[in-house]
Write an enzyme that holds these catalytic residues in place. Structure first.
Site, short mmCIF file in Angstrom:
data_model
loop_
_atom_site.label_atom_id
_atom_site.label_comp_id
_atom_site.label_asym_id
_atom_site.label_seq_id
_atom_site.Cartn_x
_atom_site.Cartn_y
_atom_site.Cartn_z
N ASN A 168 30.39 75.80 51.00
CA ASN A 168 31.44 75.18 51.80
C ASN A 168 30.92 74.56 53.09
O ASN A 168 31.48 73.60 53.59
CB ASN A 168 32.51 76.25 52.10
CG ASN A 168 33.49 75.78 53.16
OD1 ASN A 168 34.35 74.95 52.88
ND2 ASN A 168 33.34 76.27 54.39
N TYR A 233 27.75 61.37 55.39
CA TYR A 233 28.64 62.42 54.87
C TYR A 233 29.05 62.10 53.43
O TYR A 233 29.01 62.96 52.54
CB TYR A 233 29.86 62.51 55.78
CG TYR A 233 30.83 63.62 55.44
CD1 TYR A 233 30.55 64.95 55.78
CD2 TYR A 233 32.03 63.33 54.80
CE1 TYR A 233 31.46 65.95 55.48
CE2 TYR A 233 32.94 64.33 54.50
CZ TYR A 233 32.66 65.64 54.84
OH TYR A 233 33.54 66.65 54.53
N ALA A 234 29.42 60.83 53.19
CA ALA A 234 29.84 60.42 51.84
C ALA A 234 28.71 60.61 50.84
O ALA A 234 28.93 61.12 49.73
CB ALA A 234 30.29 58.96 51.86
N LYS A 237 28.31 64.31 50.08
CA LYS A 237 29.40 64.87 49.27
C LYS A 237 29.39 64.32 47.85
O LYS A 237 29.72 65.01 46.89
CB LYS A 237 30.75 64.60 49.95
CG LYS A 237 30.93 65.36 51.28
CD LYS A 237 30.92 66.86 51.06
CE LYS A 237 31.12 67.66 52.33
NZ LYS A 237 31.11 69.12 52.09
#
Lengths: 325, 387
Positions: A168, A233-234, A237
């Site tokens: 997480n 970040y993209a 992820k």
């Protein structure tokens, strides 16, 4: 009719069309009649020679049009003293904390982690202990292989097992691409993607030995859609999604499932940098017309971690109010 | 009835690039050349092979006929992992009938062409339909036997690990063996659980390989026996079958087929278990070596673990077992295994085993088992006169 186990074996290397972790058993009734039976994975760890139980007739699990004997131990469903252990990275606050609380409510023992020991983390542990489960606080940097190894080693020493891993922990360092430094890129990829890899690798070793486990990677809708100002970040992820599918394939035969959850816009500190006007625009695009709550991500984790999701692996579950369909 | 083992042949065991016909030919040519025999000297041939599914090749008799350029009578024999021993027995019966003077036996399996789960599935097809439908694998069936042996005789995972470590150490002295790793008891105990309580290093591997023996009756024995080595004869052979399912076995710790096959072999050879100097047993799983030692009468029931702990089954012990490395470490190309055992015992009795040579070996025994004990062939060999 009561049947007793004469001998049994938990199978970790099954024939194709079976998944690992079930047991083969020979059982006998009071009259000395014997049957071959299968013991489902959730009961396989708690049986012994002499365990009493009942036989139910079920369909063969491999899709053949045949019936098999399934042995259900008498103590099934009661407090079998087999508790599951969940390790949630980045769980001192936000979505991670909500996941930890939700799993604790399901009577899982919990390991709380964040990068540096904090008052927040200690408070979370106390909150979880009040739910009647064991809880440890093991702070450490998940992008440091040595620290991850030490954390997992401590979990095994204390609990003897790890059943659920929730990757997480995540960070953002937002900038438009032309202003994004290589350091900003590295920092985000290091925690979000490499951290996921390192934790998974360390935990898998023990899950493979157990022949069971559920890995849940908290990706993001941004990893599916991309967005402005978060290329790093993209990418991290999106990488987590591809990583999830790969380990789901690698581990399918070992009784281990891996899935990704892609939260949409969830009310946490991570949304703080977004100006209220833009956030308002975003909410108007969400079919359910509101931001999500951390507990709603946690509910999906609880489901994926449970035996109710026993036929789900390698999937990307969107929890986004309908923002992406 | 004595049947002469006139020649032996054995390919390296492991992963082979050769196709199945070439593997057979390699072992056969060695066996024939040792006996100074040509293909035309062979009256009948028995091929032991478990499953054509591994290598996708059926009709092995015709395949061998084309490789060997012969019109001899060739028969394929199948009885799971006991195919090799059974082929030897069929050859002995054929020679004893008087219809044939010479017989060639070749066992072969090429398993590495399939994936591990395919191999597991093909092997599992040798179990009972009832066991297969419940998801049984061979490790799990032997695990059921092991757990009962644990409960009844106090056998432990450490005892099983000692069998594996011993056989691995023996294989280090066998150039043809699949594994030459320095495996110790603790390595076995640390290895991955396959079917509790059996771990990876309790299980025999997936192997390609072939083994052959050229047999003849006494009428032509001297013509074909190599002058370099003492002659070796098969003096007794016993074969027995049992129910394919463990469900029908009253006591899981006994394999009645092994007990009965052994009694027949001892009777035919007019010999007692105490006279055996060396044995190759069917350690497809470590527990099998323990159960077979007891069922063959090499020790009393429940006493095998004491012999193992005291080192009596090591190469320099009073009754060396599996000096070749056994199925565990030499490798287990299913159809070849029973023939490979006869090759090893023959070489032991001839004194041709180099570093792993057992001292003063005059009489040896092979025990080849199919399935979870449903087929057993026990062969007893004896060294003849020095020439």
């Amino acid at each position: 009719m009561t049947w007793k186990i004469i001998s049994y074996s938990v199978i970790n290397v099954p024939p194709s069309s079976y998944s690992a972790g079930y047991a083969l058993a020979l059982v006998e009734d009071e009259q000395g009649e014997r049957k071959t039976a299968q013991v489902e994975r959730q009961h396989a760890a708690s049986i012994a020679v002499g365990t009493p139980g009942t036989i139910i007739i079920d369909d063969a699990p491999n899709g053949l049009q045949k019936k098999i004997n399934v042995f259900v131990p008498d103590n099934a469903g009661s407090d079998r003293n087999v508790r599951e252990v969940a390790f949630i990275t980045g769980s001192s606050r936000g979505i991670g904390k909500a996941i930890a609380v939700a799993l604790a409510k399901e009577k899982k023992d919990i390991i709380i982690n964040n990068s540096v020991e904090s008052e927040e983390g200690r408070k979370t542990v106390k909150e979880i202990e009040r739910l009647g489960v064991r809880c440890s606080y093991l702070p450490g940097k998940i992008n440091d292989e040595k620290q991850v190894g030490e954390i997992v080693e401590k979990i095994i020493q204390t609990y003897g097992q790890i059943d659920i891993l929730v990757n997480n922990a995540g960070i953002t360092r937002d900038k438009m691409i032309e202003n994004m430094s290589a350091e900003m890129w590295d920092e985000v990829l290091d925690v979000n993607l490499k951290g996921t890899f390192l934790c998974t690798k360390a935990v898998l070793h023990f899950m493979v030995k157990q022949g069971s486990g559920s890995i849940i990677n908290i990706s993001s809708i941004i990893g599916e859609n991309g967005t402005i100002g978060q290329a790093n970040y993209a990418a991290s992820k999106g990488g987590m999604i591809a990583f999830t599918k790969s380990i789901a394939r690698e581990c399918a035969g070992m009784g281990i499932r891996a899935n990704a959850i892609t939260p949409g816009f969830i009310k946490t500190d991570m949304l703080n940098p977004i100006p209220p006007a833009i956030l308002g625009d975003i909410v108007r695009q969400i079919p359910l017309r509101r931001l999500g709550r951390p507990e709603e991500i946690a509910n999906a984790v609880v489901f994926l971690a449970s035996d109710k999701a026993s036929y789900i692996t390698g999937q990307v579950i969107g929890v986004n109010g309908g923002l992406r369909m | 009835m004595n049947i002469r083992v006139a020649g032996t042949g054995h390919t390296p065991f492991g992963t082979s690039k050769k196709e199945i016909g070439e593997l057979m030919l390699e072992a056969v040519e060695e066996a024939l050349s040792q006996a100074n025999a040509k293909a035309d000297d062979v009256d009948t041939i028995f091929i032991a092979n478990f499953s054509s599914s591994f290598a996708g090749q059926s009709h092995l008799p015709a395949l061998l006929a084309s490789k060997l350029k012969t019109n001899a009578e060739i028969v394929r024999v199948e009885s799971a992992c006991a195919s090799g021993g059974l082929a030897v027995k069929e050859a002995v019966v054929a020679l004893s009938s008087g219809l044939y003077k010479t017989a060639l036996v070749v066992g072969v399996e090429k398993m590495n062409a399939s994936t591990i789960s395919e191999v597991t599935g093909i092997l599992a097809s040798a179990a009972s339909p009832d066991e297969i439908i419940h998801g049984a694998t061979f490790p799990s069936l032997y695990a059921l036997i092991a757990r009962q042996h644990f409960a009844k005789y106090g056998t432990t995972e450490e005892h099983l690990a000692m069998v594996s470590a011993k056989n691995h150490q023996n294989a280090r002295k066998n150039i043809l063996a699949q594994f030459k790793k320095d495996i110790k008891v603790e390595d076995v105990l640390k290895s991955k659980m396959v079917a509790s309580p059996l771990k990876l290093l309790d299980c025999s591997p997936i192997t390609d390989g072939a083994a052959a023996v050229f047999l003849c009756n006494q009428e032509v024995a001297d013509k074909f026996t190599s002058k370099e080595y003492p002659s070796v004869d098969i003096i007794g052979i016993g074969h027995s079958s049992d129910s394919i399912s463990l469900l029908d076995r009253k006591d899981l710790t006994v394999m009645p087929a092994v007990v009965k096959a052994a009694l027949k072999a001892y009777a035919m050879g007019s010999i007692s278990p105490q006279q055996i100097d060396v044995a190759e047993l069917h350690d497809c799983f470590t527990i099998a070596e323990i159960v077979e030692m007891e069922d063959l009468g090499l020790c009393n029931k429940g006493q095998a673990t004491a012999m193992i702990t005291e080192g009596k089954t090591a190469i320099d012990g009073m009754l060396p077992i599996n000096p070749s490395g056994g199925l565990k470490a030499k490798g287990h190309p299913v159809g070849a295994t029973g023939v490979s055992q006869v090759v090893e015992i023959t070489k032991q009795l001839q004194g041709r085993c180099g570093e792993r040579q057992v001292r003063k070996a005059e009489t040896g025994l092979c025990c080849n088992v199919g399935g979870s004990g449903a087929t057993a062939v026990v062969t007893i060999l004896k060294r003849g006169m020095e020439r």
